[in-house]
Design an enzyme around this catalytic site. Sequence first.
Site, PDB file in Angstrom:
ATOM      1  N   ASP A 159       0.851  -1.202   0.000  1.00 24.30           N
ATOM      2  CA  ASP A 159       0.000   0.000   0.000  1.00 24.30           C
ATOM      3  C   ASP A 159       0.885   1.250   0.000  1.00 24.30           C
ATOM      4  OD1 ASP A 159      -2.469  -1.662   0.583  1.00 24.30           O
ATOM      5  OD2 ASP A 159      -1.236  -2.100   2.334  1.00 24.30           O
ATOM      6  N   HIS A 187      -4.840  -3.411   6.367  1.00 25.05           N
ATOM      7  CA  HIS A 187      -4.637  -3.710   4.941  1.00 25.05           C
ATOM      8  C   HIS A 187      -5.990  -4.177   4.373  1.00 25.05           C
ATOM      9  CE1 HIS A 187      -2.865  -4.909   1.191  1.00 25.05           C
ATOM     10  NE2 HIS A 187      -3.249  -6.153   1.365  1.00 25.05           N
TER      11      HIS A 187
HETATM   12  P1  NAD Z   1      -1.566 -18.553  -3.947  1.00 21.29           P
HETATM   13  O1  NAD Z   1      -2.882 -19.242  -3.805  1.00 21.29           O
HETATM   14  O2  NAD Z   1      -0.960 -18.430  -5.293  1.00 21.29           O
HETATM   15  O3  NAD Z   1      -0.505 -19.251  -3.012  1.00 21.29           O
HETATM   16  C1  NAD Z   1      -0.772 -19.524  -1.680  1.00 21.29           C
HETATM   17  C2  NAD Z   1      -0.018 -20.791  -1.341  1.00 21.29           C
HETATM   18  O4  NAD Z   1      -0.153 -21.000   0.056  1.00 21.29           O
HETATM   19  C3  NAD Z   1      -0.579 -22.048  -2.044  1.00 21.29           C
HETATM   20  O5  NAD Z   1       0.472 -22.690  -2.753  1.00 21.29           O
HETATM   21  C4  NAD Z   1      -1.110 -22.894  -0.902  1.00 21.29           C
HETATM   22  O6  NAD Z   1      -0.945 -24.287  -1.115  1.00 21.29           O
HETATM   23  C5  NAD Z   1      -0.240 -22.406   0.257  1.00 21.29           C
HETATM   24  N1  NAD Z   1      -0.802 -22.663   1.577  1.00 21.29           N
HETATM   25  C6  NAD Z   1      -2.090 -22.688   1.965  1.00 21.29           C
HETATM   26  N2  NAD Z   1      -2.183 -23.031   3.269  1.00 21.29           N
HETATM   27  C7  NAD Z   1      -0.928 -23.209   3.711  1.00 21.29           C
HETATM   28  C8  NAD Z   1      -0.372 -23.593   4.958  1.00 21.29           C
HETATM   29  N3  NAD Z   1      -1.144 -23.864   6.007  1.00 21.29           N
HETATM   30  N4  NAD Z   1       0.975 -23.690   5.056  1.00 21.29           N
HETATM   31  C9  NAD Z   1       1.770 -23.434   3.997  1.00 21.29           C
HETATM   32  N5  NAD Z   1       1.296 -23.091   2.778  1.00 21.29           N
HETATM   33  C10 NAD Z   1      -0.033 -22.967   2.640  1.00 21.29           C
HETATM   34  O7  NAD Z   1      -1.735 -17.121  -3.245  1.00 21.29           O
HETATM   35  P2  NAD Z   1      -0.785 -15.842  -3.399  1.00 21.29           P
HETATM   36  O8  NAD Z   1      -1.247 -15.043  -4.537  1.00 21.29           O
HETATM   37  O9  NAD Z   1       0.626 -16.253  -3.334  1.00 21.29           O
HETATM   38  O10 NAD Z   1      -1.211 -15.025  -2.088  1.00 21.29           O
HETATM   39  C11 NAD Z   1      -0.938 -15.515  -0.798  1.00 21.29           C
HETATM   40  C12 NAD Z   1      -1.619 -14.625   0.250  1.00 21.29           C
HETATM   41  O11 NAD Z   1      -1.060 -13.312   0.237  1.00 21.29           O
HETATM   42  C13 NAD Z   1      -3.123 -14.438   0.036  1.00 21.29           C
HETATM   43  O12 NAD Z   1      -3.796 -14.497   1.285  1.00 21.29           O
HETATM   44  C14 NAD Z   1      -3.205 -13.051  -0.565  1.00 21.29           C
HETATM   45  O13 NAD Z   1      -4.471 -12.460  -0.359  1.00 21.29           O
HETATM   46  C15 NAD Z   1      -2.127 -12.347   0.228  1.00 21.29           C
HETATM   47  N6  NAD Z   1      -1.613 -11.098  -0.315  1.00 21.29           N
HETATM   48  C16 NAD Z   1      -1.319 -10.096   0.572  1.00 21.29           C
HETATM   49  C17 NAD Z   1      -0.785  -8.900   0.125  1.00 21.29           C
HETATM   50  C18 NAD Z   1      -0.473  -7.783   1.082  1.00 21.29           C
HETATM   51  O14 NAD Z   1      -0.158  -6.676   0.623  1.00 21.29           O
HETATM   52  N7  NAD Z   1      -0.500  -7.981   2.398  1.00 21.29           N
HETATM   53  C19 NAD Z   1      -0.531  -8.718  -1.241  1.00 21.29           C
HETATM   54  C20 NAD Z   1      -0.838  -9.754  -2.120  1.00 21.29           C
HETATM   55  C21 NAD Z   1      -1.386 -10.949  -1.650  1.00 21.29           C
HETATM   56  C1  LMR Z   2      -3.334  -6.598  -2.515  1.00 21.39           C
HETATM   57  O1  LMR Z   2      -3.475  -5.564  -1.868  1.00 21.39           O
HETATM   58  O2  LMR Z   2      -3.020  -6.590  -3.719  1.00 21.39           O
HETATM   59  C2  LMR Z   2      -3.503  -7.920  -1.827  1.00 21.39           C
HETATM   60  O3  LMR Z   2      -3.950  -7.761  -0.515  1.00 21.39           O
HETATM   61  C3  LMR Z   2      -4.344  -8.879  -2.582  1.00 21.39           C
HETATM   62  C4  LMR Z   2      -5.819  -8.511  -2.539  1.00 21.39           C
HETATM   63  O4  LMR Z   2      -6.616  -9.380  -2.195  1.00 21.39           O
HETATM   64  O5  LMR Z   2      -6.151  -7.376  -2.852  1.00 21.39           O
END
Ligand code: NAD
Ligand code: LMR
Length: 325
Positions: A159, A187
């Site tokens: 962000d 967030h």
């Molecule tokens: P993704 O689905 O591509 O990958 C997530 C991975 O986590 C999968 O491979 C899954 O098997 C694994 N997983 C699930 N449960 C698990 C556990 N208990 N232990 C270990 N691994 C586990 O998702 P992504 O796009 O990589 O996103 C991951 C997370 O990050 C999501 O919750 C997404 O919303 C979040 N995210 C946060 C931000 C932020 O700014 N804070 C930004 C982008 C994404």
């Molecule tokens: C983001 O801000 O891009 C992540 O938190 C993914 C989402 O769900 O928006």
Amino acid sequence: MKAPVDIVVTGAAGQISYSLLFRLAAGELLGADQPIVLRLLEITPALPALRGVVMELNDCAYPLLHKIVVTDQPRIAFAGVDYAFLVGAKPRNQGMLRSDLLQQNAEIFAVQGKALNEVANRNVKVLVTGNPANTNALIAIKNAPDLAPDCFAAMTMLDHTRAVSLLAGKCGVSTTDIKNVTVWGNHSCTQYPDLHHARVKGAEALSLVENDWFVNEFIPTVQYRGAEIIKARGQSSAASAANAAIAHMRTIVHGTADGDWVSMAVASDGSYGIAEGLVFSFPVTVAAGRINIVKGLDINDFSLQRLRNNETELQEEREAIRYLL
Ligand code: NAD
Ligand code: LMR
């Protein structure tokens, strides 16, 4: 050669990790003379896919990549780790709020908090990226009573960099000309990207942009950027999220630049009247690995209302998962 440092990444077969792991292995976090051990945690069904990622990591012949540990056991993954990227969690789909993920993802952070508590280095630096990141970090903190709460943070760096980029574009300057932007709170789309203390080449940002742009364009664009990316890509942000995760941890390792700060969601110490213990995004400086909330900024009524809205939302999220605390 220095002794290797252990870094764990959870959700290592997922899309964020597919950017993150290769940058870590190339030395972007700890530098070109620091070998690392990558400890990769996945759920059992994702281990075959993770083996493919490991083949690719090996194929890069990274000189700093001393060893890779692959496991579906948190206690193996977290053993002796210095840096923990908690990425593994379900992402949202179009039309969902990040808080809709709470019940599905919360348990992950209770289990992982307990495992970190048992086996991680006592000075471990933990970054929670999995959504809803603030409350997941709170769950991890509460399940790791032997680790200091300030070992943990949730990621609002994405962000923050979104806000910096948007302001730089508006003012026609480089992102390096922008200082003291803050993202407050959760967030979520309630987050408050704040320009009241921001500077552009030393000038007050709000003297350079119209108030209407700040209120009606800048704030909602940052708040809804995640949702816009999901709409456009069909998947949530990944490379930019990995970039932010590295930027967050690099800030922990190298500190903030003089006169600047970044945004991190950390356990509130009551600053700005935010209830103690809530994981809330504040402006922070970092020195010698310690995160310090920037104190004493003037907060006008416009900003105060937005801080309060975030506090209320985070209190509601905390109530929804109180059984895990
Ligand atoms: P993704 O689905 O591509 O990958 C997530 C991975 O986590 C999968 O491979 C899954 O098997 C694994 N997983 C699930 N449960 C698990 C556990 N208990 N232990 C270990 N691994 C586990 O998702 P992504 O796009 O990589 O996103 C991951 C997370 O990050 C999501 O919750 C997404 O919303 C979040 N995210 C946060 C931000 C932020 O700014 N804070 C930004 C982008 C994404
Ligand atoms: C983001 O801000 O891009 C992540 O938190 C993914 C989402 O769900 O928006």
